[in-house]
Design a protein around this motif. Structure first.
Motif, mmCIF file in Angstrom:
data_model
loop_
_atom_site.group_PDB
_atom_site.id
_atom_site.type_symbol
_atom_site.label_atom_id
_atom_site.label_comp_id
_atom_site.label_asym_id
_atom_site.label_seq_id
_atom_site.Cartn_x
_atom_site.Cartn_y
_atom_site.Cartn_z
ATOM 1 N N ASP A 19 0.781 -1.118 0.340
ATOM 2 C CA ASP A 19 -0.117 0.237 -0.195
ATOM 3 C C ASP A 19 0.618 1.018 -0.171
ATOM 4 O OD1 ASP A 19 -2.227 -1.430 0.790
ATOM 5 O OD2 ASP A 19 -2.567 -1.354 2.085
ATOM 6 N N ASN A 20 1.809 1.374 0.520
ATOM 7 C CA ASN A 20 2.306 1.940 0.559
ATOM 8 C C ASN A 20 3.513 2.691 -0.717
ATOM 9 O OD1 ASN A 20 2.280 2.414 4.158
ATOM 10 N ND2 ASN A 20 4.411 1.896 4.734
ATOM 11 N N ARG A 21 3.837 1.392 -1.181
ATOM 12 C CA ARG A 21 4.475 1.537 -2.381
ATOM 13 C C ARG A 21 3.977 2.543 -2.971
ATOM 14 N NH1 ARG A 21 9.095 -0.338 -4.733
ATOM 15 N NH2 ARG A 21 9.193 -0.346 -6.437
ATOM 16 N N ARG A 22 2.564 1.725 -2.982
ATOM 17 C CA ARG A 22 1.484 2.218 -4.103
ATOM 18 C C ARG A 22 1.343 4.345 -4.275
ATOM 19 N NH1 ARG A 22 -2.281 -0.683 -3.304
ATOM 20 N NH2 ARG A 22 -1.916 -2.602 -4.177
ATOM 21 N N ILE A 23 1.590 4.194 -2.745
ATOM 22 C CA ILE A 23 1.004 5.662 -2.311
ATOM 23 C C ILE A 23 2.227 6.552 -3.015
ATOM 24 C CG2 ILE A 23 1.102 7.342 -0.598
ATOM 25 C CD1 ILE A 23 -0.656 5.128 1.052
ATOM 26 N N PHE A 24 3.118 5.947 -3.116
ATOM 27 C CA PHE A 24 4.523 6.705 -3.549
ATOM 28 C C PHE A 24 4.648 6.825 -4.494
ATOM 29 C CE2 PHE A 24 6.506 4.838 0.847
ATOM 30 C CZ PHE A 24 6.291 6.127 1.868
ATOM 31 N N SER A 25 4.638 5.658 -5.333
ATOM 32 C CA SER A 25 4.589 5.710 -7.095
ATOM 33 C C SER A 25 3.552 6.620 -7.537
ATOM 34 C CB SER A 25 4.808 4.322 -7.237
ATOM 35 O OG SER A 25 3.687 4.071 -7.533
ATOM 36 N N ASP A 26 2.597 7.104 -6.470
ATOM 37 C CA ASP A 26 1.207 7.599 -6.891
ATOM 38 C C ASP A 26 1.470 9.111 -6.968
ATOM 39 O OD1 ASP A 26 -0.446 5.687 -7.881
ATOM 40 O OD2 ASP A 26 -1.572 5.713 -6.037
ATOM 41 N N ALA A 27 2.436 9.411 -6.111
ATOM 42 C CA ALA A 27 2.823 10.832 -5.663
ATOM 43 C C ALA A 27 3.779 11.232 -6.342
ATOM 44 C CB ALA A 27 3.095 11.161 -4.021
ATOM 45 N N GLY A 28 4.655 10.263 -6.869
ATOM 46 C CA GLY A 28 5.911 10.070 -8.071
ATOM 47 C C GLY A 28 7.099 10.317 -7.143
ATOM 48 N N VAL A 29 7.541 9.816 -5.624
ATOM 49 C CA VAL A 29 8.305 9.906 -5.022
ATOM 50 C C VAL A 29 9.317 8.687 -4.895
ATOM 51 C CG1 VAL A 29 6.836 9.710 -3.000
ATOM 52 C CG2 VAL A 29 9.004 10.750 -2.765
ATOM 53 N N PHE A 30 10.674 9.014 -5.188
ATOM 54 C CA PHE A 30 11.510 7.607 -4.861
ATOM 55 C C PHE A 30 11.513 7.220 -3.368
ATOM 56 C CE2 PHE A 30 15.059 5.664 -5.304
ATOM 57 C CZ PHE A 30 15.156 4.549 -5.786
ATOM 58 N N VAL A 31 11.557 6.480 -2.669
ATOM 59 C CA VAL A 31 11.843 5.906 -1.551
ATOM 60 C C VAL A 31 13.826 4.810 -0.738
ATOM 61 C CG1 VAL A 31 10.941 5.295 1.022
ATOM 62 C CG2 VAL A 31 9.526 6.500 -1.506
ATOM 63 N N ILE A 32 13.997 6.075 0.149
ATOM 64 C CA ILE A 32 15.300 5.285 0.171
ATOM 65 C C ILE A 32 14.531 4.466 2.038
ATOM 66 C CG2 ILE A 32 17.448 5.209 0.959
ATOM 67 C CD1 ILE A 32 18.305 6.849 -1.377
ATOM 68 N N ASN A 33 15.280 3.450 2.008
ATOM 69 C CA ASN A 33 15.171 2.457 3.676
ATOM 70 C C ASN A 33 16.577 3.043 4.041
ATOM 71 O OD1 ASN A 33 14.719 1.507 6.201
ATOM 72 N ND2 ASN A 33 13.076 -0.162 5.066
ATOM 73 N N LEU A 34 16.830 3.738 5.132
ATOM 74 C CA LEU A 34 18.725 3.677 5.364
ATOM 75 C C LEU A 34 18.401 3.066 6.493
ATOM 76 C CD1 LEU A 34 21.092 5.132 3.854
ATOM 77 C CD2 LEU A 34 20.428 6.979 6.265
ATOM 78 N N MET A 35 19.650 2.370 6.578
ATOM 79 C CA MET A 35 19.887 1.692 7.509
ATOM 80 C C MET A 35 21.040 1.089 7.973
ATOM 81 S SD MET A 35 17.370 -1.847 6.279
ATOM 82 C CE MET A 35 18.711 -2.385 5.178
ATOM 83 N N SER A 36 21.024 1.335 9.277
ATOM 84 C CA SER A 36 23.215 0.906 9.843
ATOM 85 C C SER A 36 22.513 0.895 11.119
ATOM 86 C CB SER A 36 23.881 1.994 9.957
ATOM 87 O OG SER A 36 23.318 3.184 10.938
ATOM 88 N N SER A 37 24.105 0.419 11.940
ATOM 89 C CA SER A 37 23.694 -0.016 13.357
ATOM 90 C C SER A 37 23.891 1.412 14.262
ATOM 91 C CB SER A 37 25.196 -1.047 13.625
ATOM 92 O OG SER A 37 26.124 -0.040 13.253
ATOM 93 N N PRO A 38 23.932 1.510 15.378
ATOM 94 C CA PRO A 38 23.596 3.019 16.264
ATOM 95 C C PRO A 38 25.166 3.799 15.840
ATOM 96 C CG PRO A 38 23.213 1.480 17.881
ATOM 97 C CD PRO A 38 23.246 0.420 15.758
ATOM 98 N N GLY A 39 25.064 5.007 15.393
ATOM 99 C CA GLY A 39 26.279 5.683 15.095
ATOM 100 C C GLY A 39 27.283 4.985 13.658
ATOM 101 N N ALA A 40 26.856 4.623 12.730
ATOM 102 C CA ALA A 40 27.124 4.165 11.409
ATOM 103 C C ALA A 40 27.526 5.757 10.943
ATOM 104 C CB ALA A 40 26.988 3.313 11.001
ATOM 105 N N GLY A 41 26.559 7.086 11.204
ATOM 106 C CA GLY A 41 26.199 8.212 10.635
ATOM 107 C C GLY A 41 25.615 8.061 9.171
ATOM 108 N N LYS A 42 23.715 7.536 9.882
ATOM 109 C CA LYS A 42 22.828 7.867 9.042
ATOM 110 C C LYS A 42 21.995 9.334 8.770
ATOM 111 C CE LYS A 42 20.853 4.691 11.181
ATOM 112 N NZ LYS A 42 21.407 4.312 12.039
#
Ligand code: MG
Ligand code: ZN
Length: 214
Positions: A19-42
């Motif tokens: 559902d989220n993906r459909r909402i994002f693509s309808d809005a024309g927004v590219f989405v990044i899920n940014l992951m790391s351990s704590p303190g890596a520099g996100k």
């Protein structure tokens, strides 16, 4: 003859992620899920990325933390729309947490939304939130054994950012081993070495990000 249709049974999280993906693509927004351990520099990488891209792209951010608003305040200072999610103990973001805050973002005005996940090298990689790509950061201070100890995140990520390379002279870390092991887990992973502190390598990352978004 009867056709047998095999369909993957999606669990509740995957359905909401769709559902989220459909909402994002309808809005024309590219989405990044940014992951790391704590303190890596996100958050530091986000600050550098926003500074480098703000003129050419409209960027929004969702900050995921167990408690607190420090990261959202840092992003807010840069003048981009940001929403802070406090998970209240949960060690990752899930699709429903994202779904709930979407009305608080001007999605139609955004080109790029970065979702900064809770700092954790394990379960953020297990939960889709509706992103186009997952990207992870590993700081060299975490050591070169991490790809083989936490393989899923490396397997799921489109790109690996090796951060804090300015610390290399002070650490017994084999950056080539990080590269080699990450590539053995995920042969197509794109790898960047950079320092959010000195700015070294940040331009190459931003240039690649622009090709992704176009
Ligand atoms: Mg952060
Ligand atoms: Zn978790």
């Amino acid at each position: 003859m009867k056709l047998k249709v095999a369909s993957k049974i999606l669990d509740a999280n995957d359905r909401i992620a769709q559902d989220n993906r459909r909402i994002f693509s309808d809005a024309g927004v590219f989405v990044i899920n940014l992951m790391s351990s704590p303190g890596a520099g996100k958050t530091s990488l986000l600050e550098k990325t926003i500074a480098g891209l703000k003129k050419s792209l409209d960027i929004g951010v969702i900050e995921g933390d167990i408690t607190g608003t420090d990261d959202a305040e840092r992003i807010n200072r840069l003048g981009v729309p940001v929403v802070q999610i406090n998970t209240g103990g949960a060690c990752h973001l899930d699709a429903n947490m994202i779904n709930v805050v979407l009305p608080d973002l001007p999605l139609d005005e955004l080109d790029l939304l970065v979702i900064e996940n809770v700092g954790n090298l394990v379960c953020p990689a297990e939960f889709k939130v509706g992103e186009d790509v997952k990207i992870m950061i590993l700081s060299i201070a975490e050591g070169h054994d991490k790809p083989l100890k936490y393989p899923l995140m490396f397997q799921e990520s489109t790109a690996l950012i090796i951060n804090k390379i300015d610390l290399r002279p002070f650490l017994d870390v084999d950056v080539d081993k990080i590269r080699k092991d990450a590539l053995s887990l995920n042969p197509s992973i794109k790898i960047f070495e950079l320092s959010c502190k000195t700015g070294e390598g940040v331009d190459q990352w931003i240039a690649w990000l622009q090709t992704l978004n176009s």
